[in-house]
Design an enzyme around this catalytic site. Sequence first.
Site, PDB file in Angstrom:
ATOM      1  N   ASN A  42       0.818  -1.213   0.000  1.00  0.00           N
ATOM      2  CA  ASN A  42       0.000   0.000   0.000  1.00  0.00           C
ATOM      3  C   ASN A  42       0.854   1.266   0.000  1.00  0.00           C
ATOM      4  OD1 ASN A  42       0.871  -0.700   2.617  1.00  0.00           O
ATOM      5  ND2 ASN A  42      -0.770   0.448   3.592  1.00  0.00           N
ATOM      6  N   LYS A  43       2.115   1.162   0.390  1.00  0.00           N
ATOM      7  CA  LYS A  43       2.966   2.344   0.517  1.00  0.00           C
ATOM      8  C   LYS A  43       3.363   2.947  -0.834  1.00  0.00           C
ATOM      9  CE  LYS A  43       3.048   2.214   5.021  1.00  0.00           C
ATOM     10  NZ  LYS A  43       2.389   3.265   5.827  1.00  0.00           N
ATOM     11  N   ASP A  44       3.159   2.203  -1.910  1.00  0.00           N
ATOM     12  CA  ASP A  44       3.387   2.788  -3.237  1.00  0.00           C
ATOM     13  C   ASP A  44       2.552   4.049  -3.417  1.00  0.00           C
ATOM     14  OD1 ASP A  44       4.989   0.631  -3.789  1.00  0.00           O
ATOM     15  OD2 ASP A  44       3.794  -0.118  -5.462  1.00  0.00           O
ATOM     16  N   ALA A  47       4.109   7.053  -1.519  1.00  0.00           N
ATOM     17  CA  ALA A  47       5.415   7.423  -2.070  1.00  0.00           C
ATOM     18  C   ALA A  47       5.243   8.260  -3.332  1.00  0.00           C
ATOM     19  CB  ALA A  47       6.236   6.171  -2.370  1.00  0.00           C
ATOM     20  N   THR A  74       7.443   1.371   3.078  1.00  0.00           N
ATOM     21  CA  THR A  74       7.517   2.733   2.555  1.00  0.00           C
ATOM     22  C   THR A  74       8.872   2.965   1.907  1.00  0.00           C
ATOM     23  OG1 THR A  74       5.988   3.570   4.230  1.00  0.00           O
ATOM     24  CG2 THR A  74       7.368   5.192   3.119  1.00  0.00           C
TER      25      THR A  74
END
Length: 339
Positions: A42-44, A47, A74
């Site tokens: 999910n951190k895409d 970012a 992340t």
Amino acid sequence: MIYNNVLELIGGTPLIKLNRLVKGFSGKYYAKCEAFNPGHSNKDRIALHIIKEAEDKGLLKPDSTIVETTSGNTGFSLAMVSLVRGYKCILAVSSKSSKDKINMLKSMGAKVYVCPANVLSDDPRSYYQVAKRISKETKNSFYVNQYFNDLNTRAHYLSTGPEIWNQTEGKLTHLVGCCGTGGTLTGSGKFLKEQNTNIKIIGVDAYGSVLKKYHETGEFDENEIYPNRIEGLGKNLIPSATDFSVIDSFIKVTDEKSAHMARKIAKNEGMFVGYTSGAAMQAVAQLNNQGMFDDKSNVVVILPDHGSRYMSKIYNDEWMNNQGFNKNDEEIVHQIEYI
């Protein structure tokens, strides 16, 4: 369809109905599978969103260096986005992060500093403070600061929340997700509650973390803090990226049950997910046992990342044994037979 680069694949992750794992549960259950992002988490989303915003504001130059504190996911997403957009990347990583994650960060060209996990957030050795120091000492650096960056929450308000709403045709009744920075759950939750105030947003916290008690009492209790094993879940500080007003309630899960649940997700649903995904699903099981759901419930659980980042941990029988996690679980312990 041809994509210009890998970043165009971020978002639009599938919502998958859970079947065998929730047999006998009340209601229907769906997994928002964030491992389908190109960086496998999910951190895409944050970012790309944060870096694009920085570019639009002129905060990044061609020779800029992205600096961040991360438990791994992340960091990988930032390293990937930095690589494609032409920036250098330096990451301060908790020693709790798996070797798999650290090696993956290096493979994407990031410079990695491993910092002790079991120190307070204001300790100069903590990965929070190390990242701040590196940012100050590095020319043309940009410190992402995900725990205290509103763009973290905003990214999920603009993407994850609308996706879940559309994928469920607005019929979800509960959203369950883990809280580290809190951006994913509360960004998504804010959007969903704006569509329907009756949707319940449930945060998952770790034992050894201060978030649940802070939500319930407004008190930051240092006595709550002690080491836990789940990477990226729970905190020893209060992230401003967490909008506590969006969360209806918290539930805590143990390291051991979360590890087993991740493996059960893989075995029952064919989804190879990470440690925090196990924690989120373990919370769903506990909530079902507590009578939270009924036959009309449509529950969405956010599964944040991919199991490949935990091959040296929860998917490694030796590691599980060393933690004392396999002592009573015959389903998990397997012996390899050599012929």
